[in-house]
Design a protein around this motif. Structure first.
Motif, PDB file in Angstrom:
ATOM      1  N   GLU A 199       5.642  -4.467   3.607  1.00  0.00           N
ATOM      2  CA  GLU A 199       4.842  -3.477   4.333  1.00  0.00           C
ATOM      3  C   GLU A 199       5.691  -2.731   5.357  1.00  0.00           C
ATOM      4  O   GLU A 199       5.553  -1.510   5.521  1.00  0.00           O
ATOM      5  CB  GLU A 199       3.650  -4.145   5.023  1.00  0.00           C
ATOM      6  N   PRO A 443      -3.661   6.481   7.799  1.00  0.00           N
ATOM      7  CA  PRO A 443      -4.296   5.258   8.314  1.00  0.00           C
ATOM      8  C   PRO A 443      -3.444   4.010   8.084  1.00  0.00           C
ATOM      9  O   PRO A 443      -3.361   3.146   8.957  1.00  0.00           O
ATOM     10  CB  PRO A 443      -5.618   5.201   7.530  1.00  0.00           C
ATOM     11  N   ARG A 444      -2.800   3.927   6.923  1.00  0.00           N
ATOM     12  CA  ARG A 444      -1.949   2.765   6.657  1.00  0.00           C
ATOM     13  C   ARG A 444      -0.742   2.755   7.591  1.00  0.00           C
ATOM     14  O   ARG A 444      -0.301   1.684   8.053  1.00  0.00           O
ATOM     15  CB  ARG A 444      -1.510   2.785   5.194  1.00  0.00           C
ATOM     16  N   ALA A 447      -1.821   1.491  10.927  1.00  0.00           N
ATOM     17  CA  ALA A 447      -2.009   0.047  10.858  1.00  0.00           C
ATOM     18  C   ALA A 447      -0.671  -0.671  10.960  1.00  0.00           C
ATOM     19  O   ALA A 447      -0.555  -1.723  11.609  1.00  0.00           O
ATOM     20  CB  ALA A 447      -2.723  -0.330   9.559  1.00  0.00           C
ATOM     21  N   ARG A 450       0.379  -0.659  14.591  1.00  0.00           N
ATOM     22  CA  ARG A 450      -0.331  -1.694  15.355  1.00  0.00           C
ATOM     23  C   ARG A 450       0.231  -3.086  15.056  1.00  0.00           C
ATOM     24  O   ARG A 450       0.285  -3.948  15.941  1.00  0.00           O
ATOM     25  CB  ARG A 450      -1.816  -1.652  15.028  1.00  0.00           C
ATOM     26  N   ARG A 451       0.656  -3.295  13.836  1.00  0.00           N
ATOM     27  CA  ARG A 451       1.163  -4.622  13.445  1.00  0.00           C
ATOM     28  C   ARG A 451       2.550  -4.886  14.009  1.00  0.00           C
ATOM     29  O   ARG A 451       2.823  -5.985  14.521  1.00  0.00           O
ATOM     30  CB  ARG A 451       1.186  -4.714  11.921  1.00  0.00           C
ATOM     31  N   PRO A 468      -0.568   2.673  19.741  1.00  0.00           N
ATOM     32  CA  PRO A 468      -1.672   1.982  19.054  1.00  0.00           C
ATOM     33  C   PRO A 468      -2.992   1.991  19.840  1.00  0.00           C
ATOM     34  O   PRO A 468      -4.048   2.058  19.251  1.00  0.00           O
ATOM     35  CB  PRO A 468      -1.120   0.557  18.872  1.00  0.00           C
TER      36      PRO A 468
END
Length: 471
Positions: A199, A443-444, A447, A450-451, A468
């Protein structure tokens, strides 16, 4: 270590406080005289960028030589709430390599390049430039896709895209990234690759420096000892038919031929239209025929195209960016150069009034356009052009007319353009266009932010994603 919720960098321009002093005490034993403060002899050179319009003054510059030193600098900035930035090649036009009043992680000491000829791969340091990699690979007849300016840092170029003369045959620079070593906001060192933190690897290929400090990159190399490349110049009066022919040519251009176009100041100060073809196929005679067809709509005032090493082809652009001048960039994505677009660009060239300002069109097609959009964070995979509007003026000249010229060209192109724009060239405040640039990938991407950087430690990255807690 400071908790995620407690991290809030001090405001740019704020007076140094206890956090800065504590950072110095922690980093001085690690970096010695490679930790620079204003007033140190090496500070001015370490904070000088090619774009002299950037006047930010960091409080500290950490000139790192190892991943461990990078980790120490990142953790210190986080623990002591210092604005953090990362300097690789330092070629972001907006100057995001320098955190005003903050700490700069300077990677210019990490420029190693290791070539594995058998596997056709290269491992480079996070501060390596296009020139560093091409020089190391050249003796073996190997290349990887790059941009057109050799002084640009590979990491910054790659992580947000990497348009260039080989993208038709081999894809963007990011499509040739095989893995990356990354220092995250919490100081962890991780390796991102298809089989390791996939990811993060997805997000790095298009999302820029928003997730950590990339201290090493591994690239796929291609056997290409010779390209057919050069410059074809036309008088401005021929712009209409030549751009019409260029527009028609793009629709059926073979993968092996990627053609940059635009307007440059001529020797007498007046603008000239240029075509800069690069043929990367093995059959040079076929390339000559295609390039002759490309040039046929006009009568060139200069036609210098021939076989050369890829590295030498990029040297043709070395004079286009003069260190010490002042730069302001605007950008649009274009589906092509139909008549309305051609008129806007031609009139913009006519009224630029600058001995340096240029307009450039970067060609995206072929292999780069066949990558599925969900496969990487990069948001536009349809064939298109990047319009680069480059306003340039010398120190001492008034900025206003050059800024107004660039903004007027961008405004005139807006109704003719695709949504979004190349993230590497968007200004930090163009948040709506950045969202459009990533489209359904946005959006991904948030995310992933944020991760991997939940507290927004890498808030000055290129491109600039929202923190974030502000997204």
């Amino acid at each position: 270590m400071t908790s995620t919720s407690a991290y809030r960098p001090s405001q740019p321009g704020a007076r140094p406080g206890a956090g800065l002093r504590r950072a110095v005490r922690r980093l001085r034993p690690i970096l010695g005289d490679r930790l620079l403060e204003p007033g140190d002899a090496a500070y001015a050179a370490a904070t000088r960028l090619w774009n002299s319009a950037v006047t930010r003054r960091p409080a500290l510059v950490a000139r790192c030589r190892t991943t461990a030193e990078v980790r120490a600098a990142v953790v210190a900035a986080r623990d002591f709430r210092l604005p953090l930035s990362v300097r690789g090649g330092g070629h972001d036009w907006a100057g995001r390599a320098l955190a005003d009043g903050g700490l700069v992680v300077d990677l210019t000491g990490l420029r190693s390049v290791e070539i594995d000829v058998g596997r056709r791969t290269a491992v480079v340091g996070g501060g390596a430039t296009v020139a560093d990699l091409l020089a190391a690979a050249r003796p073996y007849g190997l290349v990887t896709p790059t941009g057109v300016v050799r002084a640009v840092g590979l990491a910054g170029l790659t992580l947000a895209g990497g348009y260039g003369p080989l993208n038709g045959r081999y894809g963007l620079a990011l499509d040739n990234l095989l893995g990356a070593e990354v220092v995250l906001a919490d100081g962890r060192r991780v390796v991102a690759a298809p089989d390791a933190d996939a990811e993060l690897f997805w997000a790095l290929r298009g999302g820029g420096g928003n997730f950590g400090v990339v201290t090493g990159l591994r690239y796929r190399l291609h056997a290409l000892p010779t390209v057919l490349a050069g410059m074809i110049m036309f008088p401005l009066a021929q712009a209409g038919p030549v751009l019409r022919g260029y527009h028609e040519f793009l629709a059926a251009a073979p993968d092996e031929l990627t053609v940059m176009a635009g307007f440059l100041p001529g020797p007498d100060g007046g603008p000239l239209l240029f075509l800069a073809p690069t043929w990367s196929g093995a059959d040079l005679a076929a390339g000559e025929r295609e390039i002759a067809r490309l040039a046929a709509p006009g009568t060139p005032s200069l036609h210098q195209v021939g076989p050369m090493a890829y590295d030498d082809a990029l040297r043709l652009f070395d004079a286009s960016m003069v260190d010490g001048n002042r730069y302001l960039l605007r950008t649009r994505w274009l589906a092509g150069v139909p008549e309305p677009v051609a008129r806007v660009l031609t009139e913009a060239a006519r009224r630029s009034g600058s001995a340096y300002s240029t307009l450039a069109l970067h060609h995206f097609h072929g292999a780069a356009a066949r990558v599925a959009r969900p496969d990487t964070a990069f948001g536009l995979r349809d064939p298109h052009l990047v319009a680069e509007i480059i306003a340039v003026w010398a120190p001492g000249q008034e900025e206003r007319p050059y800024r107004e010229w660039a903004e007027r060209v961008a405004a005139e192109l807006e109704p003719l353009a695709l949504p979004g724009g190349y993230p590497n060239l968007l200004a930090p405040d163009e948040t709506d266009r950045l969202r459009a640039a990533y489209g359904p990938n946005y959006p991904r991407l948030l995310a992933a932010k944020r991760r991997y950087d939940p507290a927004g430690v890498f808030g000055s990255a290129t491109p600039t994603l929202p923190r974030p807690d502000h997204a």
